[in-house]
Enzyme design. Structure first.
Site, PDB file in Angstrom:
ATOM      1  N   GLU A 270       0.886  -1.169   0.000  1.00 25.29           N
ATOM      2  CA  GLU A 270       0.000   0.000   0.000  1.00 25.29           C
ATOM      3  C   GLU A 270       0.910   1.201   0.000  1.00 25.29           C
ATOM      4  O   GLU A 270       1.726   1.342   0.916  1.00 25.29           O
ATOM      5  CB  GLU A 270      -0.843   0.039   1.276  1.00 25.29           C
ATOM      6  CG  GLU A 270      -1.795  -1.101   1.445  1.00 25.29           C
ATOM      7  CD  GLU A 270      -3.094  -0.879   0.722  1.00 25.29           C
ATOM      8  OE1 GLU A 270      -3.888  -1.805   0.681  1.00 25.29           O
ATOM      9  OE2 GLU A 270      -3.305   0.217   0.187  1.00 25.29           O
ATOM     10  N   CYS A 307      -3.221   7.996   4.777  1.00 22.10           N
ATOM     11  CA  CYS A 307      -3.160   7.551   3.383  1.00 22.10           C
ATOM     12  C   CYS A 307      -4.419   7.933   2.616  1.00 22.10           C
ATOM     13  O   CYS A 307      -4.410   7.967   1.397  1.00 22.10           O
ATOM     14  CB  CYS A 307      -2.919   6.052   3.321  1.00 22.10           C
ATOM     15  SG  CYS A 307      -3.841   5.171   4.563  1.00 22.10           S
TER      16      CYS A 307
HETATM   17  P1  NAP Z   1       8.629   4.425   4.353  1.00 27.55           P
HETATM   18  O1  NAP Z   1       9.663   5.432   4.559  1.00 27.55           O
HETATM   19  O2  NAP Z   1       8.450   3.889   2.984  1.00 27.55           O
HETATM   20  O3  NAP Z   1       8.971   3.240   5.378  1.00 27.55           O
HETATM   21  C1  NAP Z   1       8.221   2.050   5.447  1.00 27.55           C
HETATM   22  C2  NAP Z   1       9.133   0.877   5.768  1.00 27.55           C
HETATM   23  O4  NAP Z   1       9.901   0.547   4.610  1.00 27.55           O
HETATM   24  C3  NAP Z   1      10.135   1.138   6.882  1.00 27.55           C
HETATM   25  O5  NAP Z   1      10.278  -0.022   7.659  1.00 27.55           O
HETATM   26  C4  NAP Z   1      11.411   1.430   6.127  1.00 27.55           C
HETATM   27  O6  NAP Z   1      12.547   1.098   6.888  1.00 27.55           O
HETATM   28  C5  NAP Z   1      11.285   0.499   4.952  1.00 27.55           C
HETATM   29  N1  NAP Z   1      12.077   0.923   3.796  1.00 27.55           N
HETATM   30  C6  NAP Z   1      12.397   2.168   3.417  1.00 27.55           C
HETATM   31  N2  NAP Z   1      13.139   2.136   2.280  1.00 27.55           N
HETATM   32  C7  NAP Z   1      13.284   0.835   1.957  1.00 27.55           C
HETATM   33  C8  NAP Z   1      13.943   0.149   0.898  1.00 27.55           C
HETATM   34  N3  NAP Z   1      14.601   0.794  -0.069  1.00 27.55           N
HETATM   35  N4  NAP Z   1      13.871  -1.187   0.878  1.00 27.55           N
HETATM   36  C9  NAP Z   1      13.199  -1.857   1.842  1.00 27.55           C
HETATM   37  N5  NAP Z   1      12.560  -1.277   2.855  1.00 27.55           N
HETATM   38  C10 NAP Z   1      12.593   0.067   2.919  1.00 27.55           C
HETATM   39  O7  NAP Z   1       7.193   4.948   4.765  1.00 27.55           O
HETATM   40  P2  NAP Z   1       6.749   5.697   6.099  1.00 27.55           P
HETATM   41  O8  NAP Z   1       7.487   6.957   6.227  1.00 27.55           O
HETATM   42  O9  NAP Z   1       6.790   4.801   7.194  1.00 27.55           O
HETATM   43  O10 NAP Z   1       5.206   6.016   5.808  1.00 27.55           O
HETATM   44  C11 NAP Z   1       4.798   7.173   5.141  1.00 27.55           C
HETATM   45  C12 NAP Z   1       4.314   6.813   3.747  1.00 27.55           C
HETATM   46  O11 NAP Z   1       3.414   5.719   3.789  1.00 27.55           O
HETATM   47  C13 NAP Z   1       3.544   7.912   3.060  1.00 27.55           C
HETATM   48  O12 NAP Z   1       4.000   8.056   1.755  1.00 27.55           O
HETATM   49  C14 NAP Z   1       2.101   7.421   3.082  1.00 27.55           C
HETATM   50  O13 NAP Z   1       1.293   7.912   2.074  1.00 27.55           O
HETATM   51  C15 NAP Z   1       2.282   5.969   2.995  1.00 27.55           C
HETATM   52  N6  NAP Z   1       1.174   5.243   3.575  1.00 27.55           N
HETATM   53  C16 NAP Z   1       0.353   4.570   2.757  1.00 27.55           C
HETATM   54  C17 NAP Z   1      -0.710   3.885   3.269  1.00 27.55           C
HETATM   55  C18 NAP Z   1      -1.624   3.153   2.359  1.00 27.55           C
HETATM   56  O14 NAP Z   1      -2.442   2.396   2.820  1.00 27.55           O
HETATM   57  N7  NAP Z   1      -1.505   3.321   1.072  1.00 27.55           N
HETATM   58  C19 NAP Z   1      -0.913   3.820   4.641  1.00 27.55           C
HETATM   59  C20 NAP Z   1      -0.054   4.485   5.462  1.00 27.55           C
HETATM   60  C21 NAP Z   1       1.007   5.178   4.901  1.00 27.55           C
HETATM   61  P3  NAP Z   1      13.571   2.248   7.378  1.00 27.55           P
HETATM   62  O15 NAP Z   1      12.786   3.206   8.175  1.00 27.55           O
HETATM   63  O16 NAP Z   1      14.559   1.495   8.144  1.00 27.55           O
HETATM   64  O17 NAP Z   1      14.125   2.848   6.138  1.00 27.55           O
END
Ligand code: NAP
Length: 539
Positions: A270, A307
């Site tokens: 997501e 989101c």
């Molecule tokens: P994020 O920065 O993408 O982090 C999510 C997870 O992915 C973390 O555990 C992060 O670990 C890991 N990660 C980051 N880069 C990675 C890579 N290259 N390879 C593998 N894993 C990686 O997201 P967030 O800041 O937590 O959440 C905010 C985002 O989520 C927003 O863009 C929001 O729109 C979206 N969101 C979407 C939904 C939906 O249902 N569509 C719901 C909630 C949030 P590290 O922190 O260790 O890098």
């Protein structure tokens, strides 16, 4: 109670064991002050990660064949264990995320409610999809074999949570709950933005595994950077599927890794959505100030870090539309920015707002005030016209935070053109009354192909957890539009069908045996037979 009653270890939990990591440390940060929080969290190396995946593989046989009663009781035990540390969890999560207590209490209740809902599904058993076609030896021209189908768990699942839902989309959130409900062991890559919250939930889950007498490999929680340890986890051949909630960048990176494996695996990610809202003329006939306040409330709740945040608002050109946007200006002038989840997210939000504000044909319609804490940018509503939206893809980029773009439209043709140009979304909302139905019908047909959930006369924020919910949609909202990450259908992502042909009764799994010992509803010879009825319980 306070967090003083829980001493955080700062370590991963690998198959039930607290495991200090060998690859450095990280710390949570209080985003309201930028102060570092205790304790430091140790990060695992790849050898330690391999211990978690090996244990998960060991757990597959016993966990996947658990009877429905024991399986459901496990999910319920996780919920009870989380509730038992609810006050400590809310306190720690609030310190790590800046989210207010009441919002977190609601999210915690949603998380435990979801686990209990999934337990009821497991007990009832429809997700196993049992279909039986008894042999027809006399059928011509060819006899039919005895064919039985059920769904089995895929195997160990790697789960990644998001920073904006430290409970509902994190350690014991929707992806973990649905994988466990499907019968898959889970390895959760802890979110580094709320490490202490992750540890408390991880312990509640680990305790439930032990208390229910399950194999300890059913659950592990590992701390490490997503870009290295997260990627290594998804590359591990033991892992058979990925559940992810987070940014588009990280989600697509994991999709690429999963697709490039010698054995590619599904990724249910997501990611990003800007959730268009369409206002028809009739929607603007009421109290403009009240309507504008409802929009601003949806836009600024949780500092816009949802989101389903309403990132696009289509407003009819003309007097009523202008009056509504003026009311938005008044409502937003009173709004103060609230602490965002991390300094990095606040910086990206500011950068996104600057980038959108500098686009040709885009102007500021309304702006709130900066918050008084360290990471609290002012909420903003921009304005533009449909032709500008159609020609500039930057206007479709998600700004994670309280920012929205109001697009004035002059005709339904413009609305249809804008909807057709849009990327995949989690939601679309229509504010209308009966007189608009004929105009809205063609828009609805376009939107069905673009989004996972269409709402009438409601703002998109707030997602109910139930049987009929779809929290999904075409890319980039998700990586796989055929399913959902919220609601009971999410369980089916981690199952696959297996057919058993002419397998002797004594070798058949319980779900497929004639006597129906698990009392499952089944499709037998083309007809649904309900368990508990004479027909359903007959062989
Ligand atoms: P994020 O920065 O993408 O982090 C999510 C997870 O992915 C973390 O555990 C992060 O670990 C890991 N990660 C980051 N880069 C990675 C890579 N290259 N390879 C593998 N894993 C990686 O997201 P967030 O800041 O937590 O959440 C905010 C985002 O989520 C927003 O863009 C929001 O729109 C979206 N969101 C979407 C939904 C939906 O249902 N569509 C719901 C909630 C949030 P590290 O922190 O260790 O890098």
């Amino acid at each position: 109670m306070s967090t003083q009653t829980i001493t955080l270890s700062g370590h991963s939990i690998i198959a039930g064991r607290e495991t200090p990591g060998n690859a450095g440390t990280t710390r949570g940060i209080d985003p309201a002050t930028n102060a570092q929080l205790e304790p430091a969290y140790t990060l695992v190396d790849e050898a330690q990660l391999a211990e978690a995946t090996a244990a998960a593989e060991d757990a597959v046989a016993s966990f996947s064949s658990l009877d429905p009663g024991s399986h459901a009781a496990f999910l319920e035990r996780i919920a009870a264990n989380i509730e038992a540390v609810g006050p400590e969890l809310v306190e720690r999560a609030s310190a790590e995320t800046g989210l207010p207590g009441p919002r977190l209490q609601g999210e915690l209740a949603r998380t435990t409610g979801q686990l209990r809902l999934f337990a009821s599904v497991v007990r009832q058993g429809d997700h196993r999809g049992v279909r039986i076609e008894p042999a027809l030896p006399e059928r011509t021209p060819l006899p039919r074999p005895d064919l039985r189908q059920r769904r089995i768990p895929l195997g160990p699942v790697a789960v990644f949570g998001a920073s904006n839902f430290p409970f509902a989309f994190s350690t014991a959130g929707g992806d973990t709950a649905s994988a466990l409900a499907a019968g898959c062991p889970v390895i959760f890559k802890a979110h580094n933005a709320h490490p202490g919250t992750g540890e408390i939930v991880g312990r509640a889950l680990t305790d439930a595994v032990a208390e229910c007498g399950l194999h300890p490999g059913v659950f592990s929680l590992v701390y490490g950077p997503g870009a290295s340890i997260g990627q290594a986890l998804v590359k591990d051949p033991v892992i058979k599927a990925v559940g992810f909630t987070g940014s588009r960048g990280a989600g697509t990176a994991l999709m690429a890794t999963a697709a490039a494996r010698p054995e590619p695996i599904p990724v249910y990610a997501e990611m990003s959505s800007i959730n268009p809202v369409f206002l028809f003329d009739s929607a603007l006939r009421g109290d403009a100030d009240e309507f504008a306040r409802a929009y601003v409330t949806s836009l600024t709740g949780s500092s816009g870090q949802l989101c389903t945040n309403p990132g696009l608002l289509f407003v009819p050109s003309g007097e009523a539309g202008d009056a509504f946007l003026a009311a938005v200006g008044r409502a937003l002038a009173d709004a103060e920015g609230a602490t965002m989840l991390t300094p990095g997210i606040a910086d990206s939000c500011r950068a996104g707002i600057d980038a959108l504000g500098s686009q040709e044909g885009v102007e500021v319609v309304a702006r709130g005030r900066e918050g008084s804490t360290a990471n609290a940018p002012a909420p903003v509503v921009f304005g533009t016209e449909v032709p500008t939206f159609l020609t500039n893809p930057v206007l479709q980029e998600e700004i994670f935070g309280a920012s929205s773009l109001a697009i004035r439209y002059g005709s339904v043709e413009e609305l249809l053109a804008a909807a057709a140009r849009m990327e995949g979304q989690l939601t679309a909302s229509l504010f209308l009354s009966e007189e608009d139905h004929a105009t809205a019908a063609p828009l609805l047909s376009v939107l069905e192909r673009k989004v996972g959930r269409i709402l009438a006369n409601g703002w998109p924020t707030g997602v109910d957890v139930g049987d009929a919910m779809v929290h999904g949609g075409p890319f980039p909202a998700t990586s796989d539009s055929r399913t959902t990450s919220v609601g009971t259908l999410a369980i089916e992502r981690f199952l696959r069908p297996v057919a058993y042909q002419n397998i002797p009764g004594s070798l058949l799994p319980a779900a497929l045996q004639d006597a129906n010992p698990w009392r499952l509803n089944r499709r037998v010879d083309g007809r649904i037979q309900l368990a508990g009825t004479a027909e359903g319980d007959r062989a």
